[in-house]
Write an enzyme that holds these catalytic residues in place. Sequence first.
Site, PDB file in Angstrom:
ATOM      1  N   GLU A 168      62.591  37.944   8.694  1.00  0.00           N
ATOM      2  CA  GLU A 168      63.491  38.264   9.805  1.00  0.00           C
ATOM      3  C   GLU A 168      63.117  37.448  11.034  1.00  0.00           C
ATOM      4  O   GLU A 168      61.965  37.466  11.470  1.00  0.00           O
ATOM      5  CB  GLU A 168      63.405  39.760  10.133  1.00  0.00           C
ATOM      6  CG  GLU A 168      64.415  40.187  11.182  1.00  0.00           C
ATOM      7  CD  GLU A 168      64.310  41.668  11.502  1.00  0.00           C
ATOM      8  OE1 GLU A 168      63.221  42.127  11.932  1.00  0.00           O
ATOM      9  OE2 GLU A 168      65.305  42.382  11.308  1.00  0.00           O
ATOM     10  N   TYR A 202      70.467  36.434  15.705  1.00  0.00           N
ATOM     11  CA  TYR A 202      69.739  37.193  14.686  1.00  0.00           C
ATOM     12  C   TYR A 202      69.895  36.504  13.341  1.00  0.00           C
ATOM     13  O   TYR A 202      70.998  36.089  12.970  1.00  0.00           O
ATOM     14  CB  TYR A 202      70.282  38.627  14.583  1.00  0.00           C
ATOM     15  CG  TYR A 202      69.593  39.420  13.493  1.00  0.00           C
ATOM     16  CD1 TYR A 202      68.448  40.157  13.759  1.00  0.00           C
ATOM     17  CD2 TYR A 202      70.071  39.395  12.187  1.00  0.00           C
ATOM     18  CE1 TYR A 202      67.790  40.848  12.757  1.00  0.00           C
ATOM     19  CE2 TYR A 202      69.413  40.085  11.165  1.00  0.00           C
ATOM     20  CZ  TYR A 202      68.275  40.813  11.464  1.00  0.00           C
ATOM     21  OH  TYR A 202      67.619  41.496  10.470  1.00  0.00           O
TER      22      TYR A 202
END
Length: 397
Positions: free
Chosen positions: A207, A119
Amino acid sequence: MNIHEYQAKALLKEYGAPVADGVPVFEASEAESAAKKLPGPLYVVKSQIHAGGRGKGKFRELPADAKGGVRLAKSLEEVVQNVNEMLGNTLVTKQTGDEGKQVNRLYIEDGADIDRELYLSILVDRSTGRNAFVVSTEGGMDIEAVAEETPEKILTLPIDPATGVTEADCNRLCEALKLDGAAKEDGKTLFPILYKAYTEKDMSLLEVNPLIVMTDGHLRVLDAKVSFDGNALFRHDDIMELRDKSEEDEKEIEASKYDLAYVALDGNIGCMVNGAGLAMATMDIIKLYGAEPANFLDVGGGATTEKVTAAFKIITADPAVEGILVNIFGGIMRCDVIAEGVIAAVKEVGLKVPLVVRLEGTNVEKGKQLINDSDLNVIAADDLDDAAQKIVNAVKG
Ligand code: ADP
Ligand code: MG
């Protein structure tokens, strides 16, 4: 403003980030020729909607055991088959709400051999007032769950705007993501690239979930979600062109034409308020008395009758609205202007739900007089508390 994954990836590619080759598809007939542009034999067909959780999402029109919104395909035939099944249907994910989103675009992408899913995001860290990287080895899944259950697996690294991403920053990110060898070298190039794209394009969120380590040891941006700071869009015509209005709330689009600060919400009490602080307080007090606001709406300081009329129309056009609360504290905004706007709007669109009006401040008497002289069926209120109780009772009764 948000953009689609394929648009975000094209943008990141311009900055030199490693993204897979892919082709967007708007019509089923384009599927085969699009896929032929890719090396194969592994393809991924990805729904393009402004919401995450697509992989685990479900299509409303398909059987419950049908595959989700991100699908692997092992041949051209499978690509075509999946495109036919997905395009035009409604994808329901954790982030779309129950109503889901219609999939009008697909992205056919080169399939990657994944070793690990990580992530990575860049966002505004309000505690340090800086842009910060947020990274975790636990990518691909629900980062909110990781934050809640194993927060020690997440590193937040604020970046000094004077230096940008330093070598030391890169090393800390590599360490947190447990990158070594080729992946570490890739990381050291990638982190500054992402930071550059984020700052130059005035993003408010970048993101990448997942950022993957492939079986060949290299990094790849496998998903990309980008939001831009609306206040900076005026200097990015190229980004404005990426806007997909079909992804936005119609009422919000209409409100933006009149420069109204409007956010659609799930409740049934429509609010028209001046000033963001008062709007927040109004929403809070509606909740306090047991109901839910249908929107946040700040008509602003210098609203004209035209603007107020537009605002009122937007509220009444929402079928979820069962009552309206107008709460105005006239300072720069005058109460008589608000009254004129409300009266003009009601004349145009009618009023089928209870309306509570609380006016206070500049020209309040004139405003009240205008409303009394009109034959509007208005419930007058004296203060915020009284107003909230009256509208909640009117809707419940
Ligand atoms: P979402 O976050 O909306 O579910 P993603 O783009 O993250 O969508 O895709 C979900 C999952 O699908 C990823 O975590 C990854 O495991 C897999 N995936 C996505 N794109 C590819 C690709 N190009 N090659 C291989 N697997 C992929
Ligand atoms: Mg993802």
